[in-house]
Design a protein around this motif. Structure first.
Motif, PDB file in Angstrom:
ATOM      1  N   VAL A  48      -2.432  12.246  -5.131  1.00  0.00           N
ATOM      2  CA  VAL A  48      -3.485  11.317  -4.733  1.00  0.00           C
ATOM      3  C   VAL A  48      -3.400  11.170  -3.221  1.00  0.00           C
ATOM      4  O   VAL A  48      -2.330  10.899  -2.677  1.00  0.00           O
ATOM      5  CB  VAL A  48      -3.295   9.938  -5.394  1.00  0.00           C
TER       6      VAL A  48
ATOM      7  N   ASN B 157      -5.498   9.041  -0.466  1.00  0.00           N
ATOM      8  CA  ASN B 157      -6.541   8.094  -0.095  1.00  0.00           C
ATOM      9  C   ASN B 157      -6.602   8.037   1.418  1.00  0.00           C
ATOM     10  O   ASN B 157      -5.566   7.933   2.081  1.00  0.00           O
ATOM     11  CB  ASN B 157      -6.251   6.702  -0.653  1.00  0.00           C
TER      12      ASN B 157
ATOM     13  N   TYR C  31      -7.954  14.050  -5.321  1.00  0.00           N
ATOM     14  CA  TYR C  31      -7.000  14.259  -6.410  1.00  0.00           C
ATOM     15  C   TYR C  31      -6.759  15.748  -6.588  1.00  0.00           C
ATOM     16  O   TYR C  31      -7.692  16.545  -6.546  1.00  0.00           O
ATOM     17  CB  TYR C  31      -7.542  13.659  -7.711  1.00  0.00           C
TER      18      TYR C  31
ATOM     19  N   ALA D 140     -11.057   9.573  -1.628  1.00  0.00           N
ATOM     20  CA  ALA D 140      -9.914   9.733  -2.525  1.00  0.00           C
ATOM     21  C   ALA D 140      -9.932  11.181  -2.992  1.00  0.00           C
ATOM     22  O   ALA D 140     -10.952  11.652  -3.502  1.00  0.00           O
ATOM     23  CB  ALA D 140     -10.021   8.788  -3.708  1.00  0.00           C
TER      24      ALA D 140
END
Length: 174
Positions: free
Chosen positions: A75, A77, A65, A63
């Motif tokens: 974000v 992922n 950020y 993940a």
């Protein structure tokens, strides 16, 4: 009547699926510490999670950020599933809690889900993320494979927060 039947069946199936999900912590605690977002940004490796439909069979989960110009967070992922990379892009926003530990994340337009940083290391080397229902949980680390003591400490910390550690799925990392 037929026009009402399909939406009713879909809603019933959705509620049934939610009811069937195990609750790993019926009393989710409030986040323990203040989160400085600039220190939280960057890439995290998933050490463990409560299994969920959107990560089923995922390995090498990350993940990432980042700060956006509008004050929200980007974000990203990513995981590998069946030898192929899968990526989900989203956006996160602060909810206004006094610790900066409660965020909302969206991968589907206007629909946001809670993302609470329940606990973290003083040096931001790990974090434990959950949400109010107690059905979802992630243990994130900066290292792909934390050492044995850190792994034990993280599982103990999750248990101390009231989560059922038998539901943890440990993520394969390269």
């Amino acid at each position: 009547m037929r026009q009402l039947l399909l939406p009713l069946l879909i809603a019933t199936a959705g509620l049934s699926a939610c009811a069937a999900m195990p609750v790993g912590n019926p009393k989710v605690p409030e986040p323990a510490q203040r989160v400085e977002l600039d220190r939280y940004l960057g890439t995290w490796r998933e050490f463990a999670r409560y299994e969920n439909r959107f990560e089923r069979d995922c390995v090498n989960v990350t993940a990432t950020y980042g700060q956006r110009p509008d004050g929200k967070l980007s974000v990203l992922n990513a995981c590998e599933r069946g030898g192929k990379s899968t990526v989900a892009k989203g956006v996160a926003r602060l909810t206004g809690d006094d610790k900066g530990a409660k965020l909302e994340v969206s991968f589907f337009g206007p629909f946001y889900a809670d993302y609470w940083v329940l606990d973290r290391a003083p040096d931001y080397s790990w974090s434990i993320v959950g949400e109010p229902s107690g059905r979802y949980l992630w243990i994130l680390t900066r290292q792909a494979r934390p050492d044995a003591q850190t792994r034990e400490d993280l599982v103990a910390r999750v248990k101390a927060l009231g989560y059922d550690t038998s539901l943890l799925h440990f993520t394969a990392q390269p």
